[in-house]
Design an enzyme around this catalytic site. Sequence first.
Site, PDB file in Angstrom:
ATOM      1  CB  SER A 199       0.985   3.682 -37.798  1.00 46.48           C
ATOM      2  OG  SER A 199       0.298   4.384 -36.788  1.00 46.48           O
ATOM      3  CG  ASP A 356       5.862   6.467 -32.008  1.00 46.34           C
ATOM      4  OD1 ASP A 356       4.731   6.891 -31.686  1.00 46.34           O
ATOM      5  OD2 ASP A 356       6.033   5.522 -32.796  1.00 46.34           O
ATOM      6  CG  HIS A 386       3.673   7.584 -35.038  1.00 44.43           C
ATOM      7  ND1 HIS A 386       3.790   6.247 -34.731  1.00 44.43           N
ATOM      8  CD2 HIS A 386       2.573   7.691 -35.833  1.00 44.43           C
ATOM      9  CE1 HIS A 386       2.805   5.583 -35.309  1.00 44.43           C
ATOM     10  NE2 HIS A 386       2.056   6.429 -35.983  1.00 44.43           N
TER      11      HIS A 386
END
Length: 416
Positions: A199, A356, A386
């Site tokens: 991320s 996501d 995600h």
Amino acid sequence: MGQLSHTRLRCFCVVSTALVALLAYYVYIPLPANISDPWKLMLLDATFRSAQQLSQLIQYVGLSHHLIALNFIIVSFGKKSAWSSPNVQITDTNFDGVEVRVFEGFPKAKEPLKSGIVYIHGGGWALASARISYYDELCSKMAEELNAVIVSIEYRLVPKVHFPEQLYDLDRATKYFLQPQILEKYSVDPERIAISGDSAGGNLAAALGQQFCKDESFRNKIKLQALIYPVLQALDFNTPSYQQNMNSPILPRHVMIRYWIDYLKGNQDFVPAMVVNNHTSLDVEHAATLRSRLNWLSLLPASITKDYKPVMQTVGNTRIVQELPQLLDVRSAPLIADQEVLQNLPKTYILTCEHDVLRDDGIMYVKRLESAGVDVTHDHFEDAFHGCMIFTSWPTNFSVGIRTRDSYIKWLKQNL
């Protein structure tokens, strides 16, 4: 007396039913049919939303910044579990003044030197920690399975620092680790070192990799980079994945934009304009030039773009980029790097999730790296969301979390 008890019982039943209905309404969100463990994901998302709302309340009453409050909740919830591996030694130390947690796998067979991985945790540049159980368990698993030394960097977070301070922390700690005497201390093979992150950590790992490949002293010291659902650009918040997954659990679009603004120390009043791409409209000179140079449609497969309607405003809010020029800085948005930089990057692994908002960031980076001649492995999971890779232990254990983690580690084992 009996009538009174009966009335109370009816009231209790009515109130209980109403509360259950309200709870169900709060928890339930429509999800795609193929997403992993949907009810468990709804509960996880509801828990995270509750923590976000509580942190906003704490800021509203003047007790603390909402991100500090939210991180306190996350770190408290994610304190190290009782799970640990007898085959991994964990040490907290610092590298050139930057806090790190080092995971050393004990060799299963006679091997003179270990591989080394610099790991950068996610959390919107503002949340989580190398010390919480999610990353503790991930890095321990990596150290054990790979017989590796994992350096998980505890970089400083928003709102205490903002871009590019996080990158300075990572640069210092990684260069310290790469010193011959430090590699020798940890018995790490200087030819087998990777950088990785998930991320926002994937964003930082990508930016760090680009910085290193521009520096002749460090260009060839990183063998691999592995990016897990990375954040890579802030030009367009209406890519197909941003449009399709704008309300997806864990990371809806408006939350991602807020993370960007906080990271760059901007004004949250910009959110509505950025949602509709007013910050990169055609009258914003530098942004328009970048977007014309990087044609999103050419970087995404036809299966994604067939029903896609790009959002490109003719007139927008030029004030946003004037106040936040960092939005167009390659160190914050690695996807916009020049081809000459990309072609010097090492072999790369990129993992993306179908459900996501960041899916297309990763897919576009795969395409740009391939065009630059970089050896890229793209691992895409159709039922993933995600953040899933760190959710592998009860009560937040997801089947896709285990599969994504195992696939990631398998690639590292085969290539590092």
